[in-house]
Structures are given as C-alpha cells and as structure tokens.
Design a protein around this motif. Sequence first.
Motif, PDB file in Angstrom:
ATOM      1  N   ASP A 175       2.373 -13.676  -0.080  1.00  0.00           N
ATOM      2  CA  ASP A 175       3.608 -13.415   0.983  1.00  0.00           C
ATOM      3  C   ASP A 175       4.802 -13.860   0.029  1.00  0.00           C
ATOM      4  O   ASP A 175       4.716 -14.784  -0.597  1.00  0.00           O
ATOM      5  CB  ASP A 175       3.574 -14.540   2.149  1.00  0.00           C
ATOM      6  CG  ASP A 175       4.712 -14.061   3.084  1.00  0.00           C
ATOM      7  OD1 ASP A 175       5.905 -13.989   2.784  1.00  0.00           O
ATOM      8  OD2 ASP A 175       4.338 -14.181   4.371  1.00  0.00           O
ATOM      9  N   ARG A 214      -2.889 -11.504   2.134  1.00  0.00           N
ATOM     10  CA  ARG A 214      -1.494 -11.176   2.553  1.00  0.00           C
ATOM     11  C   ARG A 214      -0.954 -12.460   2.768  1.00  0.00           C
ATOM     12  O   ARG A 214       0.260 -12.604   2.259  1.00  0.00           O
ATOM     13  CB  ARG A 214      -1.462 -10.267   3.953  1.00  0.00           C
ATOM     14  CG  ARG A 214      -1.922  -9.042   3.801  1.00  0.00           C
ATOM     15  CD  ARG A 214      -2.091  -8.160   4.910  1.00  0.00           C
ATOM     16  NE  ARG A 214      -2.636  -6.930   4.806  1.00  0.00           N
ATOM     17  CZ  ARG A 214      -2.997  -5.981   5.661  1.00  0.00           C
ATOM     18  NH1 ARG A 214      -2.586  -6.195   6.838  1.00  0.00           N
ATOM     19  NH2 ARG A 214      -3.247  -4.863   5.344  1.00  0.00           N
ATOM     20  N   ARG A 215      -1.357 -13.694   3.243  1.00  0.00           N
ATOM     21  CA  ARG A 215      -0.715 -14.811   3.297  1.00  0.00           C
ATOM     22  C   ARG A 215      -0.288 -15.516   1.877  1.00  0.00           C
ATOM     23  O   ARG A 215       0.586 -15.951   1.607  1.00  0.00           O
ATOM     24  CB  ARG A 215      -1.512 -15.662   4.076  1.00  0.00           C
ATOM     25  CG  ARG A 215      -1.389 -15.363   5.733  1.00  0.00           C
ATOM     26  CD  ARG A 215      -2.192 -16.527   6.702  1.00  0.00           C
ATOM     27  NE  ARG A 215      -1.183 -17.824   6.306  1.00  0.00           N
ATOM     28  CZ  ARG A 215      -0.151 -17.896   7.291  1.00  0.00           C
ATOM     29  NH1 ARG A 215      -0.078 -16.846   8.223  1.00  0.00           N
ATOM     30  NH2 ARG A 215       0.282 -19.304   7.346  1.00  0.00           N
TER      31      ARG A 215
END
Length: 502
Positions: free
Chosen positions: A60, A56-57
């Motif tokens: 992003d 998810r990072r």
Amino acid sequence: MKPERAYDELRRFQLETAYYESLGALAAWDQRTYIPRKGHAHRARQFAALAQLLHRRRTDPRIGEWLDALEGSPLVADPESPAAVNVREWRRDYERAVRVPEKLAVALAEAKSEGESAWESLRAKNNWTAFKPYLKRLLDLQREYAEAVGYETEPYDALLEDYEPGERAERLTRLFDELGAATRRLLEGILGSSVRPPTEVLHRDFPVATQREVVHEVTAALGYNLEGGRIDPTAHPFELSVGPGDVRITTRYYPDYFNAAFFGSVHEAGHAMYEQGLPAEHWGSPMGQAVSMGVHESQSRLWENMVGRSLGFWRRFYPLVQARFAALAGVPLEDFHLAVNAVKPSLIRVEADEVTYNLHILIRFELELALFRGELEVDDLPGAWNEKYRAYLGVTPPDYKDGVMQDVHWGSGLFGYFPTYTLGNVYAAQLFARAEAELGPQEPAFERGEFAPLLEWMRKKIHAHGRRYPPRRLVEEATGEPPTAIYLIHYLEDRFGALYDL
C-alpha cells in the motif's frame, strides 16, 4: 503529517495486517493437522486469495508515505528504540514487498499450498514422478521471486534474506567448510571407538497414549506454557504462532520408537518458548517478531540437545520415563543416556544425531545452491542426493521417501531455509556457553529440575529484543563476540569425546 500521527496510523494499519496473517497461520496449522483430505484444493485457493489481500496491504503506497514522514524525525532518533526499530524494519519489509508483482505473490502462495499437500500424500506413496511437477513449478517461481527482489551476488542470497537477514551463500560456504571438516574428524574417531550404544532399547513398545502424556509433562516442565499452546500429531513436526496466547506445536508418534516424539516435541517446544517470550505488547510489529530462523533454531536445538540430551536432564526425567514405559524396566540410566546420544550415519535428517546432523544440512545447502546456479535440474536431483549421501554419510537411500522426498521444505517452497538449522546449532552452542559463564554449570540445575534460570536468560538476551538487532548482531550482543563455529565444535568434541572414550 506529524511523525506521531504517522506512526499511530502506520502502527494500526500493520496491526490489522498482522491479524489477517494470524488467520492465515491458523489455516496453515489446520492444513497440516486436521483438514479433511478433500479440503486441500479449496485451502490452496483460500491461501491464494489471502496472499492477494496481504500483498496489496504490504505494498500500500500509504506505508511509504508514513515511513517518509517518520524517517529522520525525533521519534526515531534513538536507533534501538521500539519506534525506530519498527520503522527501520517496516521500511525493509516494504521495499522487498513492492518489488514482487502481485501475480507472482499469489502464484507462490497457491503453489506452496499445493506443493505441501502433494508432498504429504505422494511421499507416503514414494511417488517422485508425480511430485516433480510441483517441485519444478515452485523452483521456477522462486527463481522469478529472487530476480524480483534482487541480490548483489547470486539468486540464492535473495532467498536467504527471507529467513536469515544479512546472511550470504559465500559466508555459509566457509562455515560449512570449517564445520564439515571438524565433523568428519570427530565422526571418524567415534566410528573407530569400541563403545557401542544399546540403541535397541529405543525401539521397543512405547504406547502412543503414554508418549503423549510424557511429552506434555516434560515440555511444560521446561517452560512451554500449555495454557497458551497445544500439541497435536502431524506428518512433519512444526511450531506455529497464531498470536499471543496461542502458540502451537506438533509432533509425530511411533509406537515402536521413543526418540521421534520425545525429542521432536522438546525441539518444537524450544521454538514455542521463543514465541511465547516475545514482547506481547509489541505483537504485530517487528519489535514483537522473531528476528530470524537461525535464531529461532538456536532456541529449539538448544533445548532439544544441550538440555534434552544432557545427563543432568535425564537424571531428572529418567525415573518418570522409566516408570511410564515397561519396555525400559531394567535399563540403566547410563545405557539409556548413551542410547539417546548414539552417533550413527543415517538417512533421515530429523532423526539424525548431533554429530552428523550438520552433514545433512550441508547436503541440502549444496543441492539448493546448484539448483539456483543452474548447475542441477530437478530431474537429476535424486541421483545427486544419493551421491552426496554416499560421499558424506556413507549411506544410500533405498527409495525416494527416505531420500530426496523426506523433508516438507521443498514441497512448501522453502528454498534457503535449510542453512538456518546449522546456523541455529552454531548460535545455540555459543549462547549456551555464555549462559553457563553467567549462570554457572547447568547440568546440576537440570538434575534439580531447574530450567527457569536458563529460559529467563534467553528471554532477557534473545526473546525480549524482537527484531531490534540483525541476527548476527543479536548473538554478539548476547555473548560478547560475533558468531563463530568454534563453540559448537568444542561442545561436540567434549560431549561425544566423553561418551565415546575418545
């Protein structure tokens, strides 16, 4: 948003991601060293949760926005500046990450952890049947991954890109053809030689406690900073960087065999010295990261073989080793040096001599290509493995653990990794030749215990650049010419021609 602000925000975000990754590295080290036997299932779930967080990072949308604000700005006008390098490589990493669905990223992380744990226990039991489901799942997931990230020619190229950016199966095939032919010619001459290395001197009583002392002393003398590292036992040796000031290596000890721990430790120390030489001020960004596994292997193979098996090295260290091990009393230096350089086709890659080593890698490369081209199934892998070992090395594995199950890589899902070992040998020979051209012959320096000049040369030419250049370009910048196998071929012919009176 102004480029300067965008860069600061992106840099802080990526640094925070790097801290999460370093915690994952610490968990990985623990899994392969001291984790309780019953802790593996929980560790796999930890890795899955961490993979979800990191995916998810890495995907992003703000990363794309920051990069858009930076690309084309004066801040990155110099393509070799740290900011420009970071932006270029962050873009590459981002574009690859967003192509991978989160579900796939999490499944891969969990499968890799489970596969590695299964390999460690099942290899010891020679249980191929129980290991197959793990391998099949990993292969299916890696095929899915290759399709997700994309490729121009074949799926295997997508996997290579993770370990050796810019490398392709087609070029590797040509490299292995050239190197394989030269290796077979040299091996034929060696096997026909009347020289017989006294390898029995390496299979005597070598107390493990004394081995530990020796490998600590020798790796420190080479330049591995043990105040920022440690050496621990494991099933399969590795190096792992947790972060600045914490670069760890492992080894495996046999009380009746000298080579495994000694040369394994020097090999991993070569990896560690590369990590310790990366610019600490750029940690958490591409400028503070190793450029590829091939370049990484060039450092480990150079210190293990070109340094660690040289006569000058042993003129320095044999008195120390001989004094510590009663088993070597009365063994002349020349006999010991010939023994640690003995050439003999064998089953185990990590214990292979320099001449036959690349044939082990060729076998794995061909098998991986066949798997990803759909020409080979996991069920047929042991038979294909044994057939290639008979054809290329003239030996046949007696079981699975010393055959198709001997390496941790497939259990860890590291398809596409093996070719980097041979690329490392190629790069190492070329780098060492250039270092000697600039520094002078190194064996006299080794005999005097002077290893710092060679390490500093590597720090300046390789370590300091992080990911500034792609791997092939980095080698060219350091040596003045593109990577070529000719230096490795000449090195092997010169060293082993002299040892075997060819």
